[in-house]
Design a protein around this motif. Structure first.
Motif, short mmCIF file in Angstrom:
data_model
loop_
_atom_site.label_atom_id
_atom_site.label_comp_id
_atom_site.label_asym_id
_atom_site.label_seq_id
_atom_site.Cartn_x
_atom_site.Cartn_y
_atom_site.Cartn_z
N ILE A 151 -4.29 4.02 0.81
CA ILE A 151 -4.44 3.18 -0.38
C ILE A 151 -5.81 3.37 -1.02
O ILE A 151 -5.95 3.29 -2.25
CB ILE A 151 -4.21 1.69 -0.02
CG1 ILE A 151 -4.20 0.82 -1.29
CG2 ILE A 151 -5.24 1.18 0.97
CD1 ILE A 151 -3.10 1.18 -2.27
N LYS A 192 -0.90 -2.11 -8.48
CA LYS A 192 -2.03 -1.19 -8.28
C LYS A 192 -3.18 -1.55 -9.22
O LYS A 192 -4.35 -1.59 -8.80
CB LYS A 192 -1.58 0.25 -8.52
CG LYS A 192 -2.67 1.29 -8.21
CD LYS A 192 -3.46 1.69 -9.44
CE LYS A 192 -4.45 2.80 -9.14
NZ LYS A 192 -5.28 3.12 -10.32
N ILE A 213 2.55 1.85 -3.37
CA ILE A 213 1.57 2.29 -4.36
C ILE A 213 1.19 3.75 -4.13
O ILE A 213 1.19 4.57 -5.06
CB ILE A 213 0.32 1.39 -4.32
CG1 ILE A 213 0.68 -0.04 -4.79
CG2 ILE A 213 -0.81 1.97 -5.17
CD1 ILE A 213 -0.43 -1.06 -4.58
N TRP A 214 0.86 4.08 -2.87
CA TRP A 214 0.46 5.47 -2.56
C TRP A 214 1.58 6.44 -2.91
O TRP A 214 1.36 7.45 -3.57
CB TRP A 214 0.10 5.58 -1.09
CG TRP A 214 -0.43 6.93 -0.69
CD1 TRP A 214 -1.73 7.35 -0.72
CD2 TRP A 214 0.33 8.04 -0.20
NE1 TRP A 214 -1.83 8.66 -0.29
CE2 TRP A 214 -0.58 9.10 0.04
CE3 TRP A 214 1.69 8.24 0.05
CZ2 TRP A 214 -0.16 10.34 0.52
CZ3 TRP A 214 2.10 9.49 0.53
CH2 TRP A 214 1.18 10.52 0.76
N SER A 255 0.82 -1.21 0.00
CA SER A 255 0.00 0.00 0.00
C SER A 255 0.85 1.26 0.00
O SER A 255 0.56 2.22 -0.73
CB SER A 255 -0.93 0.00 1.21
OG SER A 255 -1.93 -0.97 1.10
N GLN A 289 -6.82 -2.63 -8.08
CA GLN A 289 -7.95 -1.83 -8.52
C GLN A 289 -9.02 -2.71 -9.15
O GLN A 289 -10.21 -2.63 -8.80
CB GLN A 289 -7.49 -0.78 -9.53
CG GLN A 289 -8.57 0.19 -9.96
CD GLN A 289 -8.54 1.46 -9.16
OE1 GLN A 289 -7.53 2.12 -9.06
NE2 GLN A 289 -9.68 1.83 -8.59
N TYR A 339 2.12 6.81 -6.83
CA TYR A 339 1.08 7.54 -7.56
C TYR A 339 0.99 9.00 -7.14
O TYR A 339 0.67 9.87 -7.95
CB TYR A 339 -0.27 6.82 -7.41
CG TYR A 339 -0.40 5.69 -8.40
CD1 TYR A 339 -1.12 5.84 -9.57
CD2 TYR A 339 0.23 4.47 -8.17
CE1 TYR A 339 -1.22 4.81 -10.50
CE2 TYR A 339 0.16 3.44 -9.09
CZ TYR A 339 -0.57 3.61 -10.26
OH TYR A 339 -0.66 2.60 -11.18
#
Length: 529
Positions: A473, A429, A358-359, A355, A433, A362
């Motif tokens: 996330i 991700k 990814i956070w 998480s 998603q 992005y």
């Protein structure tokens, strides 16, 4: 897969740095003197124990005047704010004048209560506003000493819509420095305390909002959320908060600025003590976009599909989830199955272990024109030149820096960030998603922890800088989430859970908030415990 060597080095550096700095903080503590051992007084005025929806109805029916309600909240703020330091600037005199105008309007109204309810659904109800939102005539500093003379000249769109619906702002509330941390502390307005334990944090960046709501100094408020800044304070302070589907509620006229890409993850939403206020507030704040959310659709909870994810799968960056939060989420599952006759399916997403990566990835992506997002080092120095992280660290050690240790730590982390986005992170991700959206559809609801533990003591969050990703996330996934309080734990601190739904299915999580409030009791008076 294991973290890259570069990322491991960054994590080790930041963890080692924060450990050293936390030791120093024991010597240079900024905790407010005289707070230890004190607690908030219990709520005495029954007007403070009613929802905004109930208050608006009573005001329209002349059962109570707006002046009486506004004065009751002013009195409460004056009673608790010296202890929690949540409201950094008030507009009490103007609010009382506006309340008197409301009472006069109601006296002169000839169309009846229904006309007022339709046109001005929050007529005469007090409102608090996060200080990172522009509220005309009020400070607009976001806790930055460099912006100490900045005063808002306009209202941010969601604030303007709430005012147009009749709400009366009482003041603006504290944030972390430039909204970039989980503790609402800055050298302009000071440190904000948790109403349930004044030696603990209220969260951030909407920590002032969470604190004054939890302290019963406000009934409804406005917050923003790009990594948990609505949900973490609402969790720590035992109130309700909603992270909307992005793009529905305007995020204009906030500070600091965000890139076009970051606006995809930023949400403005309602914060409140009572679940029934979430939906009417969101209807108002969404303005012309409200029709996208099906907010007028009645929700039959027995027809929904329910899922629970008890933890992130054991990320090496986050703390293990506390037993009491695991237990309370299990109790929610048990009550749902017993009360509604549904089956709550336990699910697992392996990608949740990544998480933070990814956070972080992005949030750092360039916008559509290829421009990088604003640098925190640059923002911290504005309107002057960028700060020098190591120089600021030295000044902090000597007690001379204008910035908090959390802000300086973030500039140091930014300085050491040398890795490029990994294709593997993009793949993780996208997989997460798709799996989550396919699972939830238009009738699925998922339970996920709000944080790894209840509100920590001041500054201790520096030792757990990545725990926010339980909320963060979900920003990257763009899903609507309602944070719901679930009573108090063994230390007398609020428990809670995140309720997640598919995109644009905000009405499902709001319906769940009503159920959970009825089942677990909702907000609790911190002075009564």
């Amino acid at each position: 897969m294991a973290l890259s060597l570069v990322h491991k080095a960054q994590v080790w550096l930041f963890t080692a740095l924060t450990a050293v700095l936390c030791a120093l903080l024991q010597l240079f503590s900024s905790r407010k003197p005289g707070v230890s051992g004190k607690k908030l007084p219990a709520v005495g005025d029954p007007l403070l124990l009613q929802s905004a929806t109930q208050l608006a109805r009573k005001i329209r029916r002349k059962e109570v005047s707006s002046v009486e309600v506004v004065q009751a909240y002013i009195d409460r703020i004056q009673e608790v704010n010296p202890l929690v330091n949540a409201v950094v600037k008030d507009r009490f005199a103007a609010a009382l004048q506006e309340a008197a105008q409301v009472d006069k309007l109601i006296e002169e109204e000839t169309g009846g209560e229904e006309v007022l309810e339709d046109r001005l659904p929050l007529l005469g109800v007090p409102l608090s506003v996060k200080e990172s939102f522009s509220l005309q005539g009020m400070p607009f500093t976001t806790g930055s000493i460099a912006r100490r003379h900045v005063v808002a000249t306009v209202d941010a769109p969601p604030v303007a819509l709430l005012k147009r619906a009749g709400a009366i702002p009482l003041g603006v509330t504290n944030t972390s420095e430039l909204c970039m941390w989980m503790e609402s502390h800055n050298h302009l307005h000071g440190i904000t305390n948790n109403p349930y334990d004044l030696e603990r944090i209220p969260g951030g960046s909407s920590g002032g909002e969470g604190s004054i709501l939890g302290a019963a100094g406000a009934v409804i408020g406005v917050g923003s959320d790009i990594g948990g800044s609505i949900r973490i304070p609402c969790f720590f302070n035992g109130v309700f908060g909603h992270k909307t589907t992005p793009g529905v509620v305007s995020c204009d006229n906030q500070y600091p600025p965000f890139s076009d890409r970051q606006h995809e993850y930023l949400s403005t939403g309602p914060m409140c003590r009572y679940a029934e206020d979430l939906l009417p507030m969101l209807k108002i704040m969404a303005g012309p976009n409200a029709h996208k959310l099906s907010l007028n659709t009645e929700v039959d909870l027995t027809k929904l599909r329910f899922f629970t994810v008890p933890h992130d799968g054991g990320s090496p960056l986050t703390s293990p989830l506390s037993k009491e939060l695991l237990d309370i989420q299990r109790k929610v599952v048990e009550r749902l199955e017993a009360d509604l006759g549904v089956k709550v399916q336990k699910v697992h997403f392996p990608e949740l272990r990544y998480s933070f990566q990814i956070w972080e990835t992005y949030m750092g992506l360039p916008d559509k024109e290829g421009n990088p997002p604003p640098s925190f080092t640059e923002l911290l120095g504005k309107p002057g030149p960028p700060v020098w992280p190591l120089w600021e660290l030295l000044k902090w050690m000597l007690g001379k820096s204008k910035h908090t240790m959390a802000a300086i730590g973030l500039t140091l982390l930014e300085m050491t960030h040398i890795s490029k986005p990994s294709n593997l992170i993009f793949q993780r991700k996208e997989k997460l998603q798709k799996e989550m959206e396919d699972l939830l559809g238009t009738d699925g609801v998922l339970l996920y922890p709000s944080h790894t533990r209840v509100a920590p003591k001041h500054h201790h969050i520096l030792l757990r800088p990545f725990d926010f990703v339980y909320t963060g996330i979900l920003n990257i996934l763009g899903l609507p989430v309602t944070q719901c309080p679930l009573g108090l734990g063994g230390e007398g601190l609020p428990l809670g859970v995140q309720v997640v739904a598919g995109k644009l299915q905000d009405h499902l999580t709001l319906a769940m908030a009503l159920y959970l409030e009825k089942t677990f009791g909702g907000w609790r008076d911190p002075g009564a415990n």
